[in-house]
Design a protein around this motif. Structure first.
Motif, PDB file in Angstrom:
ATOM      1  N   VAL A 125       4.214   8.585   5.482  1.00 30.55           N
ATOM      2  CA  VAL A 125       3.859   7.392   6.263  1.00 30.55           C
ATOM      3  C   VAL A 125       5.129   6.584   6.542  1.00 30.55           C
ATOM      4  O   VAL A 125       5.473   6.310   7.692  1.00 30.55           O
ATOM      5  CB  VAL A 125       2.824   6.520   5.499  1.00 30.55           C
ATOM      6  N   SER A 126       5.872   6.228   5.463  1.00 27.85           N
ATOM      7  CA  SER A 126       6.998   5.302   5.591  1.00 27.85           C
ATOM      8  C   SER A 126       8.169   5.914   6.369  1.00 27.85           C
ATOM      9  O   SER A 126       8.427   7.111   6.291  1.00 27.85           O
ATOM     10  CB  SER A 126       7.505   4.896   4.201  1.00 27.85           C
ATOM     11  N   ALA A 130      10.133   1.277   9.023  1.00 23.90           N
ATOM     12  CA  ALA A 130       8.723   0.838   8.954  1.00 23.90           C
ATOM     13  C   ALA A 130       8.080   1.287   7.656  1.00 23.90           C
ATOM     14  O   ALA A 130       7.769   2.463   7.482  1.00 23.90           O
ATOM     15  CB  ALA A 130       7.932   1.410  10.127  1.00 23.90           C
ATOM     16  N   GLY A 131       7.919   0.328   6.741  1.00 26.68           N
ATOM     17  CA  GLY A 131       7.244   0.624   5.475  1.00 26.68           C
ATOM     18  C   GLY A 131       5.959  -0.184   5.387  1.00 26.68           C
ATOM     19  O   GLY A 131       4.866   0.324   5.593  1.00 26.68           O
ATOM     20  N   TRP A 156      11.706   8.002   1.883  1.00 27.52           N
ATOM     21  CA  TRP A 156      11.216   7.822   0.501  1.00 27.52           C
ATOM     22  C   TRP A 156      10.025   8.737   0.217  1.00 27.52           C
ATOM     23  O   TRP A 156       9.017   8.305  -0.375  1.00 27.52           O
ATOM     24  CB  TRP A 156      10.783   6.364   0.251  1.00 27.52           C
ATOM     25  N   ILE A 157      10.116  10.001   0.611  1.00 24.98           N
ATOM     26  CA  ILE A 157       8.968  10.890   0.481  1.00 24.98           C
ATOM     27  C   ILE A 157       8.963  11.573  -0.894  1.00 24.98           C
ATOM     28  O   ILE A 157       9.841  12.386  -1.212  1.00 24.98           O
ATOM     29  CB  ILE A 157       8.952  11.939   1.623  1.00 24.98           C
ATOM     30  N   THR A 158       7.940  11.221  -1.691  1.00 18.44           N
ATOM     31  CA  THR A 158       7.764  11.813  -3.019  1.00 18.44           C
ATOM     32  C   THR A 158       7.426  13.295  -2.869  1.00 18.44           C
ATOM     33  O   THR A 158       6.657  13.661  -1.981  1.00 18.44           O
ATOM     34  CB  THR A 158       6.621  11.074  -3.756  1.00 18.44           C
ATOM     35  N   LYS A 201      17.325   7.011  -7.474  1.00 22.66           N
ATOM     36  CA  LYS A 201      16.434   5.867  -7.616  1.00 22.66           C
ATOM     37  C   LYS A 201      16.694   5.085  -8.906  1.00 22.66           C
ATOM     38  O   LYS A 201      17.333   5.595  -9.828  1.00 22.66           O
ATOM     39  CB  LYS A 201      14.973   6.363  -7.654  1.00 22.66           C
ATOM     40  N   THR A 209      12.563  12.463  -4.526  1.00 21.48           N
ATOM     41  CA  THR A 209      12.203  11.593  -3.396  1.00 21.48           C
ATOM     42  C   THR A 209      13.213  11.878  -2.292  1.00 21.48           C
ATOM     43  O   THR A 209      14.409  11.921  -2.564  1.00 21.48           O
ATOM     44  CB  THR A 209      12.296  10.107  -3.822  1.00 21.48           C
ATOM     45  N   LEU A 358       8.018   0.276  -9.339  1.00 25.10           N
ATOM     46  CA  LEU A 358       7.584   0.658  -7.985  1.00 25.10           C
ATOM     47  C   LEU A 358       6.173   0.151  -7.664  1.00 25.10           C
ATOM     48  O   LEU A 358       5.833  -0.028  -6.493  1.00 25.10           O
ATOM     49  CB  LEU A 358       7.633   2.188  -7.825  1.00 25.10           C
ATOM     50  N   GLY A 363       3.150   1.882  -1.605  1.00 20.69           N
ATOM     51  CA  GLY A 363       1.742   1.965  -1.200  1.00 20.69           C
ATOM     52  C   GLY A 363       1.151   0.613  -0.847  1.00 20.69           C
ATOM     53  O   GLY A 363      -0.059   0.400  -0.972  1.00 20.69           O
ATOM     54  N   GLY A 364       2.007  -0.302  -0.361  1.00 21.24           N
ATOM     55  CA  GLY A 364       1.575  -1.661  -0.047  1.00 21.24           C
ATOM     56  C   GLY A 364       2.130  -2.605  -1.092  1.00 21.24           C
ATOM     57  O   GLY A 364       1.631  -2.669  -2.221  1.00 21.24           O
ATOM     58  N   ILE A 368       1.832  -7.575   0.695  1.00 23.41           N
ATOM     59  CA  ILE A 368       0.906  -6.954   1.658  1.00 23.41           C
ATOM     60  C   ILE A 368      -0.508  -6.973   1.074  1.00 23.41           C
ATOM     61  O   ILE A 368      -1.489  -7.205   1.792  1.00 23.41           O
ATOM     62  CB  ILE A 368       1.361  -5.517   1.995  1.00 23.41           C
ATOM     63  N   GLN A 371      -1.840 -10.251   1.666  1.00 23.52           N
ATOM     64  CA  GLN A 371      -2.195 -10.382   3.087  1.00 23.52           C
ATOM     65  C   GLN A 371      -3.579  -9.770   3.347  1.00 23.52           C
ATOM     66  O   GLN A 371      -4.399 -10.342   4.062  1.00 23.52           O
ATOM     67  CB  GLN A 371      -1.124  -9.660   3.902  1.00 23.52           C
TER      68      GLN A 371
HETATM   69  C1  LIG Z   1      10.194   5.944  -5.259  1.00 26.18           C
HETATM   70  C2  LIG Z   1       9.429   5.742  -3.980  1.00 26.18           C
HETATM   71  C3  LIG Z   1       8.504   6.698  -3.584  1.00 26.18           C
HETATM   72  C4  LIG Z   1       7.826   6.540  -2.376  1.00 26.18           C
HETATM   73  N1  LIG Z   1       6.986   7.531  -1.943  1.00 26.18           N
HETATM   74  C5  LIG Z   1       6.482   7.478  -0.683  1.00 26.18           C
HETATM   75  C6  LIG Z   1       5.778   8.589  -0.141  1.00 26.18           C
HETATM   76  O1  LIG Z   1       5.594   9.621  -0.809  1.00 26.18           O
HETATM   77  N2  LIG Z   1       5.319   8.509   1.137  1.00 26.18           N
HETATM   78  C7  LIG Z   1       5.501   7.383   1.896  1.00 26.18           C
HETATM   79  O2  LIG Z   1       5.048   7.355   3.043  1.00 26.18           O
HETATM   80  N3  LIG Z   1       6.177   6.299   1.416  1.00 26.18           N
HETATM   81  C8  LIG Z   1       6.671   6.343   0.150  1.00 26.18           C
HETATM   82  N4  LIG Z   1       7.386   5.276  -0.354  1.00 26.18           N
HETATM   83  C9  LIG Z   1       7.601   4.095   0.496  1.00 26.18           C
HETATM   84  C10 LIG Z   1       6.846   2.853   0.053  1.00 26.18           C
HETATM   85  O3  LIG Z   1       5.460   2.997   0.283  1.00 26.18           O
HETATM   86  C11 LIG Z   1       7.464   1.663   0.831  1.00 26.18           C
HETATM   87  O4  LIG Z   1       8.752   1.440   0.263  1.00 26.18           O
HETATM   88  C12 LIG Z   1       6.616   0.425   0.761  1.00 26.18           C
HETATM   89  O5  LIG Z   1       5.450   0.580   1.543  1.00 26.18           O
HETATM   90  C13 LIG Z   1       7.366  -0.819   1.273  1.00 26.18           C
HETATM   91  O6  LIG Z   1       7.934  -0.571   2.517  1.00 26.18           O
HETATM   92  P1  LIG Z   1       9.502  -0.910   2.773  1.00 26.18           P
HETATM   93  O7  LIG Z   1      10.266  -0.304   1.671  1.00 26.18           O
HETATM   94  O8  LIG Z   1       9.840  -0.522   4.162  1.00 26.18           O
HETATM   95  O9  LIG Z   1       9.589  -2.463   2.618  1.00 26.18           O
HETATM   96  P2  LIG Z   1       9.598  -3.529   3.794  1.00 26.18           P
HETATM   97  O10 LIG Z   1       8.465  -3.317   4.694  1.00 26.18           O
HETATM   98  O11 LIG Z   1      10.969  -3.564   4.378  1.00 26.18           O
HETATM   99  O12 LIG Z   1       9.350  -4.850   2.960  1.00 26.18           O
HETATM  100  C14 LIG Z   1      10.316  -5.306   2.029  1.00 26.18           C
HETATM  101  C15 LIG Z   1       9.706  -6.426   1.227  1.00 26.18           C
HETATM  102  O13 LIG Z   1       9.429  -7.519   2.091  1.00 26.18           O
HETATM  103  C16 LIG Z   1       8.266  -8.179   1.665  1.00 26.18           C
HETATM  104  N5  LIG Z   1       7.294  -8.206   2.775  1.00 26.18           N
HETATM  105  C17 LIG Z   1       7.034  -7.241   3.687  1.00 26.18           C
HETATM  106  N6  LIG Z   1       6.062  -7.627   4.533  1.00 26.18           N
HETATM  107  C18 LIG Z   1       5.707  -8.866   4.155  1.00 26.18           C
HETATM  108  C19 LIG Z   1       4.757  -9.822   4.635  1.00 26.18           C
HETATM  109  N7  LIG Z   1       3.951  -9.552   5.670  1.00 26.18           N
HETATM  110  N8  LIG Z   1       4.672 -11.027   4.010  1.00 26.18           N
HETATM  111  C20 LIG Z   1       5.463 -11.294   2.960  1.00 26.18           C
HETATM  112  N9  LIG Z   1       6.374 -10.456   2.451  1.00 26.18           N
HETATM  113  C21 LIG Z   1       6.499  -9.255   3.039  1.00 26.18           C
HETATM  114  C22 LIG Z   1       7.747  -7.423   0.439  1.00 26.18           C
HETATM  115  O14 LIG Z   1       8.243  -8.035  -0.732  1.00 26.18           O
HETATM  116  C23 LIG Z   1       8.376  -6.078   0.584  1.00 26.18           C
HETATM  117  O15 LIG Z   1       8.547  -5.417  -0.657  1.00 26.18           O
HETATM  118  C24 LIG Z   1       8.043   5.386  -1.579  1.00 26.18           C
HETATM  119  C25 LIG Z   1       8.963   4.417  -1.995  1.00 26.18           C
HETATM  120  C26 LIG Z   1       9.674   4.594  -3.162  1.00 26.18           C
HETATM  121  C27 LIG Z   1      10.704   3.556  -3.548  1.00 26.18           C
END
Ligand SMILES: Cc1cc2nc3c(=O)[nH]c(=O)nc-3n(C[C@H](O)[C@H](O)[C@H](O)COP(=O)(O)OP(=O)(O)OC[C@H]3O[C@@H](n4cnc5c(N)ncnc54)[C@H](O)[C@@H]3O)c2cc1C
Length: 391
Positions: A125-126, A130-131, A156-158, A201, A209, A358, A363-364, A368, A371
Motif C-alpha cells: 500500500v505505502s 504516500a503512507g 517499507w514492504i514487510t 530499521k 523490509t 512501530l 497500518g495507520g 490517523i 482522525q
Molecule cells: C517496519 C515497517 C514495516 C512496514 N510494512 C509495510 C507493509 O508491509 N506494507 C505497506 O504498505 N506499508 C508498510 N509500512 C508503512 C507504514 O504503514 C507507514 O509508514 C504508515 O502508514 C505511515 O505512513 P508514512 O510513513 O508515510 O507517514 P506519513 O504519512 O508521512 O506521516 C508521518 C507522521 O505524520 C503524522 N500525520 C500524518 N497524517 C496526519 C494527520 N492527518 N493528522 C495529524 N498527524 C498526521 C503522523 O504522526 C505520522 O506518523 C511499514 C512501515 C515500517 C516502518
C-alpha cells in the motif's frame, strides 16, 4: 470474547511452536536481519496456523476471527517481534481481501499456497510519497488487452525481499481517489519487479523490509481482486484485520514487558531492598497492568463485533490507537526500572521497546486512528456519524 477449550488448545499449540520453532533462533535472525520465511511458514502452514479463519476449501481451518486474535497474541510473545510482524502480514494484512473478494481461480493460485506456507505474501500500500494518505498513491496499473501494465514503487514492504507475491494497491483509472483503485496480486518474480533495497530499521530486525520498483510489469487482469475501482474500499476493510492484529500482538508484547520488569525489579536491590518494594514502582507497574487489561478488553470486544459481521471501524481504530499509545509509554517506563541494564542493546526490554515502536506508526499512525474515530463520532461540522472513511 469468551475463550473456549478450543481457544486454549490453539493457544497452547501456538506457544509450543513459538518456543521450539522461533525463540531458539531469534537472536541469530535478529543478527542476520532476516529470517527464513519459506522454511518457517511451511512449518506454520503445516500446523494450520496460517489459515485459522480462512475458508476450508483453500486449506484454512474455517474458524472465526476470535481464534486469529488468540494467534496474534501468541505470535506477540516471540523473542523476535519481526517474525510476529511477518506472520501477521501473511495472515491478517495481505490475504483478507483475497479470501473475501478474490475469484476462485485466484484463491487457488495464491491464497491456498499462502495458507499452506508454500508461498510468502506481502502487502503493498505505502509509497515513498504516500503512507497515511493512502488515496494519494501514484502506482498505476494500465489496462492493455487482457493484462495490466504496472508502473510505480512501494515503500517499507514487510517480507519484501522474500515474498512470492504482493497484494498491490494501484490506480487503475483517473477518477476520484476513493474509486479509482484496485487490489491486484502481482507475482514478485514477474519481469520488471526489482527490490531496490533492503531497509535498515530501528527494530523488528528479524523481518526484512524493502522498497520495491515496478517497471512495466505485466500481470493478467484476472489477478485483480474483485471489482475494478473498489480497491480502496477493500483495503479499508483489510486494514480492520491489520489493526486488530496489531492491537492483539501489542497486548502480549506489553504483558511481556511488564512481566520481565517485575522479575528484574524483584532481583535487583537498591538501598537495601529489592526495587519492587519501592511503592512508586509498584504503583506504576499496577497502572500499566490496568492499562493493558483495558487494551485487551477493547480489542476482544472489537473482535466480537467483527465475528458478528458488524462494522468494526470505530472499535478497531480505538484498539489500534490505544495499542499505539501504550506502545510509546509502557516499554519506555519499564526500561527506566531496568536502569543501565535496560539501555543495553541485548536486554530484552530494549528489544521490545524497539520492536513495538512501530505500533504507533504502521497500518495507520495514532493520529490517523484519531482522525477515523473523530469521523465516526461525527465531530466535524460537515459530517454526521459514520461519515466516509479517512483511511
Ligand atoms: C517496519 C515497517 C514495516 C512496514 N510494512 C509495510 C507493509 O508491509 N506494507 C505497506 O504498505 N506499508 C508498510 N509500512 C508503512 C507504514 O504503514 C507507514 O509508514 C504508515 O502508514 C505511515 O505512513 P508514512 O510513513 O508515510 O507517514 P506519513 O504519512 O508521512 O506521516 C508521518 C507522521 O505524520 C503524522 N500525520 C500524518 N497524517 C496526519 C494527520 N492527518 N493528522 C495529524 N498527524 C498526521 C503522523 O504522526 C505520522 O506518523 C511499514 C512501515 C515500517 C516502518
Amino acid at each position: 470474547m469468551i475463550l473456549t477449550h478450543e481457544h486454549e488448545e490453539l493457544r497452547r499449540s501456538l506457544r509450543r511452536f513459538v518456543e521450539t520453532e522461533i525463540d531458539p533462533f531469534a537472536d541469530a535472525w535478529e543478527e542476520a536481519e532476516i529470517f527464513p520465511a519459506h522454511d518457517l511458514f511451511r512449518k506454520a502452514g503445516a500446523a494450520g496456523f496460517l489459515g485459522i479463519c480462512k475458508p476450508v476449501e483453500y486449506g484454512g481451518l474455517g474458524l472465526d476471527y476470535s481464534y486469529a486474535l488468540v494467534a496474534a497474541e501468541e505470535w506477540g510473545r516471540a523473542l523476535a517481534g519481526g517474525v510476529a510482524t511477518a506472520l501477521g502480514v501473511q495472515t491478517d494484512m495481505a490475504t483478507p481481501a483475497l479470501a473475501k473478494h478474490g475469484s476462485d481461480a485466484l484463491r487457488r493460485e495464491f491464497l491456498a499456497p499462502a495458507i499452506s506456507g508454500e508461498m510468502v505474501a506481502a502487502i503493498g500500500v505505502s509509497e515513498e510519497g504516500a503512507g497515511s494518505d493512502v488515496a494519494s498513491i501514484r502506482t498505476r496499473a494500465t489496462r492493455d488487452g487482457d493484462d495490466y501494465v504496472i508502473n510505480g514503487s512501494k515503500m517499507w514492504i514487510t517480507n519484501g525481499t522474500q515474498a512470492d507475491w504482493i497484494c498491490l494497491l494501484a490506480n487503475t483509472s483517473d477518477g476520484q481517489p476513493h474509486r479509482n483503485k484496485s487490489l491486484i496480486i502481482v507475482p514478485l518474480k514477474s519481469k520488471g519487479v526489482s527490490v531496490a533495497r533492503k531497509l535498515k530499521k530501528l527494530g523488528l530486525h528479524a523481518s526484512d523490509t524493502a522498497q520495491l520498483f515496478f517497471d512495466n510489469v505485466r500481470v493478467p487482469v484476472r489477478n485483480r481482486i474483485g471489482e475494478e475501482g473498489r480497491g480502496f474500499i477493500y483495503q479499508m476493510e483489510q486494514f480492520q484485520e491489520e489493526r486488530l492484529y496489531a492491537a492483539a500482538k501489542a497486548v502480549s508484547m506489553l504483558e511481556t514487558a511488564i512481566a520481565i520488569t517485575v522479575e528484574y525489579t524483584q532481583g535487583r536491590k537498591a538501598f537495601g531492598k529489592p526495587l519492587i518494594d519501592m511503592q512508586t514502582i509498584q504503583h506504576r507497574i499496577a497502572a500499566m497492568h490496568a492499562e493493558v487489561e483495558a487494551l485487551r478488553a477493547i480489542t476482544w470486544s472489537a473482535a466480537d463485533i467483527y465475528v458478528a459481521g458488524g462494522d468494526v471501524t470505530e472499535k478497531a481504530s480505538i484498539a489500534k490507537y490505544l495499542a499505539g499509545k501504550l506502545a510509546l509509554e509502557i516499554p519506555n517506563a519499564c526500561l527506566q526500572f531496568w536502569g543501565g541494564q535496560g539501555y543495553m542493546w541485548e536486554s530484552r526490554i530494549s528489544r521490545i521497546m524497539r520492536d513495538i515502536r512501530l505500533t504507533a506508526i504502521g497500518g495507520g499512525a495514532n493520529e490517523i486512528m484519531l482522525q477515523v474515530i473523530a469521523k465516526q463520532m461525527g465531530l466535524s461540522s460537515a459530517g454526521g456519524r459514520k461519515a466516509a472513511p479517512a483511511q
